[in-house]
Scaffold this active site. Sequence first.
Site, PDB file in Angstrom:
ATOM      1  N   ASP A   1      -7.815  -4.701   3.588  1.00 43.86           N
ATOM      2  CA  ASP A   1      -6.609  -5.427   3.187  1.00 43.86           C
ATOM      3  C   ASP A   1      -6.593  -6.863   3.699  1.00 43.86           C
ATOM      4  O   ASP A   1      -5.791  -7.684   3.234  1.00 43.86           O
ATOM      5  CB  ASP A   1      -5.357  -4.710   3.716  1.00 43.86           C
ATOM      6  CG  ASP A   1      -5.185  -3.327   3.129  1.00 43.86           C
ATOM      7  OD1 ASP A   1      -5.398  -3.184   1.908  1.00 43.86           O
ATOM      8  OD2 ASP A   1      -4.839  -2.393   3.869  1.00 43.86           O
TER       9      ASP A   1
ATOM     10  N   ASP B   1       0.857  -1.170   0.000  1.00 47.50           N
ATOM     11  CA  ASP B   1       0.000   0.000   0.000  1.00 47.50           C
ATOM     12  C   ASP B   1       0.899   1.227   0.000  1.00 47.50           C
ATOM     13  O   ASP B   1       2.062   1.163   0.394  1.00 47.50           O
ATOM     14  CB  ASP B   1      -0.895  -0.008   1.251  1.00 47.50           C
ATOM     15  CG  ASP B   1      -1.963   1.071   1.220  1.00 47.50           C
ATOM     16  OD1 ASP B   1      -2.093   1.731   0.164  1.00 47.50           O
ATOM     17  OD2 ASP B   1      -2.640   1.259   2.233  1.00 47.50           O
TER      18      ASP B   1
ATOM     19  N   ASP C   1      -2.952  -2.223   6.039  1.00 46.45           N
ATOM     20  CA  ASP C   1      -3.265  -1.751   7.380  1.00 46.45           C
ATOM     21  C   ASP C   1      -4.756  -1.695   7.664  1.00 46.45           C
ATOM     22  O   ASP C   1      -5.167  -1.590   8.813  1.00 46.45           O
ATOM     23  CB  ASP C   1      -2.657  -0.365   7.624  1.00 46.45           C
ATOM     24  CG  ASP C   1      -3.107   0.656   6.583  1.00 46.45           C
ATOM     25  OD1 ASP C   1      -3.953   0.313   5.723  1.00 46.45           O
ATOM     26  OD2 ASP C   1      -2.619   1.799   6.614  1.00 46.45           O
TER      27      ASP C   1
END
Length: 912
Positions: free
Chosen positions: A654, A340, A650
Site C-alpha cells: 500500500d 482497504d 496497512d
Amino acid sequence: MTPSSIESNIENLPKQQWYQKSITDTVKDLKTDLETGLSKAEVVKRQEHYGFNELKGKVGKSALLRFLDGFNQPLIYILLIAGIVTLLLKEWIDAGVILGVMVINAVIGFIQESKAENAMAALSKSVTTEATIIRDGKKVQINSRELVLGDLVLLTSGDKVPADLRLVAVRDLQVSESALTGESVPVQKTIEPQDDDTVLADRRNMVYGSSLVTFGTAKGIVVAIANQTEIGRISQLIEQNTGLETPLTRKIEQFSKSLLYVILGLAAFMFAVVMGKGGTWTEGFKSAVALAVSAIPEGLPAVVTVTLAIGVERMAKQHAIIRKLPAVETLGSTTVICSDKTGTLTENQMTVQAIYAGGHSYTVSGVGYESKGKILQEDQPIEIAQLTALQECLKCGLLCNDSHIQTKDGQLNVVGDPTEGALIVVAEKAGLTIQDLEQEQRRLDTIPFESKFQYMATLYQPLTQETDRHRIYVKGSAESILKRCDSQLDAKGELIDLEHKHIEEIVAQNASQGLRVLAFAKKEISAQHQAIDHEDIQAGLVFLGLQGMIDPPRAEAIAAVRTCHSVGIQVKMITGDHALTAAAIAHQMELSHDQHPLVFTGKQLADMDDQALAEAVETSNVFARVASEQKLRLVKALQSKGEIVAMTGDGVNDAPALKQADIGIAMGITGTEVAKEAADMILTDDNFASIEAAIEEGRNVYGNLLKTIGFILPVNGGEALTILVGILAAASLPILPVQILWVNMVSSVALSATLAFEPKSTDIMQRSPRSPHEPLLTPKLLWRILIISTFNLIAAFGIFEWISQSTGNLDLARTMAVHTLVAAETFYLLSISQCIPSLFAYAKDHTHKIAYIPAIGVACVFIFQVFFSQLPFVNPLFHTQPISIIEAFVSISAGIPVILPALFLKRFAPLT
C-alpha cells in the site's frame, strides 16, 4: 558460465517470469544445484556483480537545505529585497527587523516540515532478517543481506521470507502475504508452473520477501534480491512519488505568486510617484519598501502552522495521529476515500455466519473472536442438545483444528489460521470447547492440510467405554469432502443417503454471498489404527455439514460510510481479496445498492490504458485482487479527475499509493512500519469510522483557516491602502515599515491564532465537500478584504492626519495610528469569532461552552500595545512615543466603526 553471463541471461528474461518456469529451467538459468546449492567462491563472484540483498534509497535533504527552503517563497523574495534596500539606506534597525522576520519565517517552515522520510529505512528493516540456506552441501544460517541469486533457501513455520523465491519443494506450506498483496488469509503454496497472466496474489509457486511463513516447510531458489524483489520494486515506486501538496498550500502558493507581481507593481508605482513629485532616491525606496512590507502577510505562515497544530491535537483524540501538518487541512477537502477491506471496513476477524447441518440451515449472531452470540434458525435461538448433526459439525471444526485463540494487549487474536479461529468461536457459542472434548477423546495422528488434497484430517481415540472404534474427523473444501462421502446425518443424527446436489446448491449460495465455505465429515475405523493416511479417507465418509465464514463489516464503519455518502464523499474499496468476497462486503457496507456490485479485478485493470482506467474508477466502487502498481494507478486516475483522495492501507504493497494520495492513512495496529512511514496520518484503532471523525475535524480546521485568512488579509489591505493614500496625498508615511511588521508579526498573529481554537459548527458534516477548484480568494472574500481594508484605511489614516496636523508630532501620530489599526482588527476579530455569540448562548443555557480563547488573545494584544508605546527602550526601536490615557481612548474609539461592515458581512457573506 561466468557471473556476468548469468547477469546477462537474467536481464534478458521478461520481468516477473519465474512463476511461469519449471523447476528444471529455473535451476538451469540460475546455474545452481538443488542438493548442494552454490559454492562459496560462486557466492563471492555473484555478490561482486549483484551487490548485497538490501534496498538502496535516495538520500534525504540535509537539515541546512530544509532550513534554506524556508526562504524559497515568492513573498520572502520581496522581504529580502526590502531588507537589502533598507541596509543600503543605512536604516540598521529597520533592516534588522525585516531580516529578522525572514529568519523567523524560515524557522517556522523548518519546524513545520515533517521529519525526513524514513520509508526506505523501514523497507530495509523489513527485509533484513536471518536466512537458513544450503551452500556447499551444508545447511548454514546467514544474514539475509548476504543472499545472492541462485541461493537455496529453507523455510519453516515462523520464518520471514528473506528474498523472492521460486519454490522447488513444499510440505503443507502456508504463507501470509497480506502485507504485500492484501490477501486476508494465509495462502497455500505449490511448486507447479503458473499461467502467463497469473496475478501476483495467485502465484502459488512463489514466495516474496517480507512475507511470513505461518505453516509447513519449503525449499526455494532466490530469483530476486534487493531492489529487484517485489518489495524493492515497491520501494522504487515510493521514490518516484514525492507526495503532493495539499489543496490549501497549492492555493496559497498561487496566491503568493499573484501577490508577488501585484506588490512589485505597486512598489514600482510608488517609487515612480515619489520621484515624479521631486522626491529623493532614498524617499522613493523607503516608500516602496513601506508598501511592500505592508502588503505582505508575514504572520500568515505562523498562524497557519498554529491552526494546523491545534487540529493535530484534536484529531489525536479521534484516534487519528497526524504525521504531516498539512494533512489536517487536506482531510477537510477530501472528496474520495479509497479504503482497504481488511480491518478498516471490516473487523479483521473471520466469523462463521452460516451453517448447514442435518438438512437445515442456521445463521450465527455476533462478530469477531468473542464468543458472544447464538446459533439461530429462522432468527430464533435453538436448543443445540437436540440437534446431533449440528453438534457433530461443530465438534469436527474443533477437533480438526491446530489453532487457538489468545488475549494479547487486551485484544483477542488467533495463533494459527484465522479460519480455524472462526471454527473455535462458533463452537464456543454453542457451549463446546476443545478442553471438554479432549477429556472424551485423544488425538493420535494428523494429516495436515495440503493444497493438492484440499483437506485436513485428524484421528481420535475415544476415552470412554461407549465404543472401541477410532474416529477420523475431516475438514476441507466442499468439492474434496463431498466426493469422499456416501452418506450424511439428518438433524437427529441418523444416517441417510447423501443429498449431493442439494448440498452443492447450498455451497454455491453461500459462496455467492462472499462466504468462505468449509465442509466437515467423519468416519469410524478399527481401533487397530494408530495412524492414518490418505487412503483411509478416500471413501466412506459421513457428511456432517458446512460452515460459511467471512470477515464481517464493522457496524460503525457502515454508519460512517452512510455519513460520507450523505455529504458527497465517495467511498471506494480497493482490496487484495477475491471478487466475490469484495462484492459481498461492498453490498453489506452499502458501497453499492446493487445486490451484485460491479467489481473490477486486478487482471482487468492491468489490461486497461489510462483513459479506460479513469472511466472504470468512476463507474465502480469496488476493486479486487489489486496489486501495488494498480492501487497507485487508481489513485492517480482519481486525482486526474480533480478529486482529493484519501487512501488507507496497512501493507508494504500500500505504501506507494499512500504516498501518492493527497492524504495517506496507515493502520496503527495492523499496519507495517513501511505503510506508517509513507502515510500522512495513522489510525490508532484501525477503524474507518475514525476517518469520518477526522474529516469532520479537518473541515473545522479548514473553516478556521479561512477565518484566519479572512482576518489577516484585510489588515494588510488596510496597511497598504494607508501607505498608498499617504504617498498620493504627499503626506509623510502614516506608518513606518518596522511598525507594520509589529502589527503583522505580533498583534495580528496573537489575535488570528485564537481562531485556531474555534469550535465546530453543528452543521459541518451536512455540507458537501469543497470544490478543489475553488480559488482561495473567492468573490465574497475579495469584497470582504476591500470593505474592511477601506474602513481600516479611514480609521488609521484619519487618526494620523488629525494628530499630525494638530500637533506636528509624527511619532505620536504614527503611534496612535498603529493603536487605531490594532483596535480595528480587534473589533473585527470579535465580529467573526464565536466568542460573543457563545456568551449570549451561555446566558440562555449554562451548559453551553464559552469560546473564551479570543478574549485571551485580546488581553495579550492589549499588553503588547502597552509595551509598544510606553516602554522607553522600545520607543527608539519602533519610532513610537508614549501616549496618555485620553490619546489611547481616542485611538481605540476610532477603530470601533469597523464593527458595522463586519456584522453586515457576517450576515450576508460569511467566511464559512
